[in-house]
Scaffold this motif. Structure first.
Motif, short mmCIF file in Angstrom:
data_model
loop_
_atom_site.label_atom_id
_atom_site.label_comp_id
_atom_site.label_asym_id
_atom_site.label_seq_id
_atom_site.Cartn_x
_atom_site.Cartn_y
_atom_site.Cartn_z
N THR A 1 0.83 -1.21 0.00
CA THR A 1 0.00 0.00 0.00
C THR A 1 0.87 1.26 0.00
O THR A 1 2.07 1.22 0.26
CB THR A 1 -0.91 0.05 1.23
OG1 THR A 1 -0.10 0.17 2.41
CG2 THR A 1 -1.79 -1.20 1.33
N ARG A 2 0.20 2.37 -0.26
CA ARG A 2 0.82 3.68 -0.15
C ARG A 2 -0.14 4.58 0.61
O ARG A 2 -1.35 4.53 0.39
CB ARG A 2 1.11 4.23 -1.56
CG ARG A 2 1.89 5.52 -1.58
CD ARG A 2 2.56 5.79 -2.95
NE ARG A 2 2.05 4.97 -4.04
CZ ARG A 2 1.02 5.33 -4.81
NH1 ARG A 2 0.37 6.46 -4.59
NH2 ARG A 2 0.64 4.55 -5.80
N THR A 3 0.38 5.39 1.52
CA THR A 3 -0.46 6.27 2.32
C THR A 3 -0.52 7.66 1.68
O THR A 3 0.52 8.31 1.51
CB THR A 3 0.08 6.38 3.76
OG1 THR A 3 0.11 5.08 4.34
CG2 THR A 3 -0.79 7.31 4.60
N LEU A 4 -1.72 8.10 1.35
CA LEU A 4 -1.89 9.44 0.78
C LEU A 4 -1.75 10.51 1.87
O LEU A 4 -1.10 11.53 1.67
CB LEU A 4 -3.25 9.57 0.11
CG LEU A 4 -3.47 8.78 -1.18
CD1 LEU A 4 -4.86 9.09 -1.74
CD2 LEU A 4 -2.40 9.08 -2.21
N THR A 5 -2.36 10.27 3.02
CA THR A 5 -2.25 11.18 4.15
C THR A 5 -2.78 10.51 5.39
O THR A 5 -3.64 9.62 5.31
CB THR A 5 -3.01 12.50 3.90
OG1 THR A 5 -2.73 13.42 4.96
CG2 THR A 5 -4.51 12.26 3.84
N ASP A 6 -2.26 10.91 6.54
CA ASP A 6 -2.90 10.53 7.79
C ASP A 6 -3.59 11.77 8.34
O ASP A 6 -3.83 12.73 7.61
CB ASP A 6 -1.90 9.93 8.78
CG ASP A 6 -0.78 10.90 9.16
OD1 ASP A 6 -0.91 12.12 8.91
OD2 ASP A 6 0.24 10.43 9.71
N GLY A 7 -3.93 11.77 9.62
CA GLY A 7 -4.70 12.89 10.16
C GLY A 7 -3.90 14.08 10.64
O GLY A 7 -4.49 15.08 11.05
N VAL A 8 -2.58 13.98 10.62
CA VAL A 8 -1.76 15.06 11.15
C VAL A 8 -2.03 16.35 10.37
O VAL A 8 -1.91 16.40 9.14
CB VAL A 8 -0.26 14.69 11.07
CG1 VAL A 8 0.59 15.87 11.52
CG2 VAL A 8 0.03 13.47 11.94
N GLY A 9 -2.43 17.38 11.09
CA GLY A 9 -2.74 18.66 10.47
C GLY A 9 -4.13 18.73 9.86
O GLY A 9 -4.54 19.81 9.38
#
Length: 324
Positions: free
Chosen positions: A208-216
């Motif tokens: 997988t690849r992470t587009l974004t987490d919740g930081v910010g």
């Protein structure tokens, strides 16, 4: 010596009266010490409650007050709070910050009694490693799996807004975590928004690849709730639960490996490394809820209303709060 019937009846009446007094006293004693029952609703990702359930420490603590516990598992936070609102459970284990907003929109009268401090990296938007989706703006027109009213639902809205998109620019697939994982694994959706421990599990088991987490984007607090009536009637029980939650949160952080070995089998036989990595992204710091710190709750409510996902505006501070 002759004894009249009236004279003979006096001891009998006294004996009957004494028996009645004893029976009444016994009945009162039984009533006064009658055991109560606390019905707890939780999810598989309700880490602290799951830990307390497994270890039996909450039963021991509440047993001092003659309170028994029954446990009721739910697939996600929204049906859990629906059950709380209609009186089928007494307290709710942690639910994501978005869930109480939907409950308020449904006119539920719920009481916050604890929160876990922010864990923004404990949720993320992931795509398969071979996906053509490289950035958030590439989600336009794509099918995205998300659990309705979960914290990830708000993360998705916030991420789309950051990329200049609206919620209407994607095709949401409202799925439970288990169904979301299956759809993602079988290429039925283009992206999946999920939380721990499902997040670390998919990152370790699939490319997988992470587009974004919740930081910010989304601080991702988790709240513990009860009905207002229960909070008013049983403050002592809530105090016991609150104390046990704080102790459990502290133990997980100070004994990460031990906690992982305990929780792994309870989370579908997850290996200890995965559980430990997932727990590292959660704060597990249990604190009182304060009305002046519900600002992000209002941001969440406003975002959902703007996206057309709430029927009316919600005042996030129009809630009851119990404090230890």
């Amino acid at each position: 010596m002759l004894i009249s019937r009236q004279t003979a009846a006096k001891p009998l009446r006294r004996a009957i009266l004494c028996s009645l007094i004893v029976a009444m006293a016994s009945g009162y004693s039984l009533s006064a010490t009658a055991r109560g029952t606390l019905r707890i609703g939780y999810q598989k990702s309700s880490t602290l409650i799951t830990l307390l359930k497994h270890q039996g420490t909450l039963e021991q603590a509440l047993g001092q007050d003659d309170v028994d516990i029954t446990w009721h598992e739910f697939p996600s936070g929204l049906p859990l709070l629906e059950a709380l609102n209609v009186g089928n459970v007494d307290i709710s284990a942690d639910v994501a910050d978005t869930v109480p907003i939907f409950a308020q929109a449904a006119k539920a009268r719920l009481t916050y009694f604890a929160e876990e401090s922010p864990s923004p990296s404990a949720q993320a938007i992931v795509v398969r490693s071979d996906s053509a989706i490289r950035q958030l703006s590439d989600l336009r027109g794509k099918k995205v799996a998300v659990t309705k009213a979960a914290g990830t639902h708000y993360l998705l809205i916030a991420a789309l807004n950051k990329a200049g998109l609206s919620f209407g620019d994607i095709q949401p697939a409202y799925l439970s975590p288990a169904d979301g994982r299956a759809a993602f694994e079988n290429n039925k959706v283009d992206a999946w928004v999920t939380w721990e421990p499902f997040l670390t599990r998919v990152q370790r088991q699939l490319p997988t690849r992470t587009l974004t987490d919740g930081v910010g984007l989304a601080s991702y607090k988790r709240y513990y709730l009860t009905s207002t009536g229960y909070a008013q009637a049983h403050p002592g029980v809530l105090k016991r639960v609150y104390q046990q939650l704080r102790q459990a949160g502290g133990w997980i952080k100070s004994h990460p490996r031990d906690a992982a070995q305990v929780l792994g089998p309870l989370w579908g036989n997850l290996d200890a490394d995965t559980v430990e990595a997932a727990n590292a992204r959660r704060s597990y710091q249990v604190e009182p809820v304060k009305a002046d710190q519900l600002g992000e709750q209002q941001k969440i409510a406003d975002a959902f209303f703007k996206a057309g996902l709430l029927p009316a505006p919600v005042d996030a501070k129009d809630v009851d709060i119990w404090t230890p």
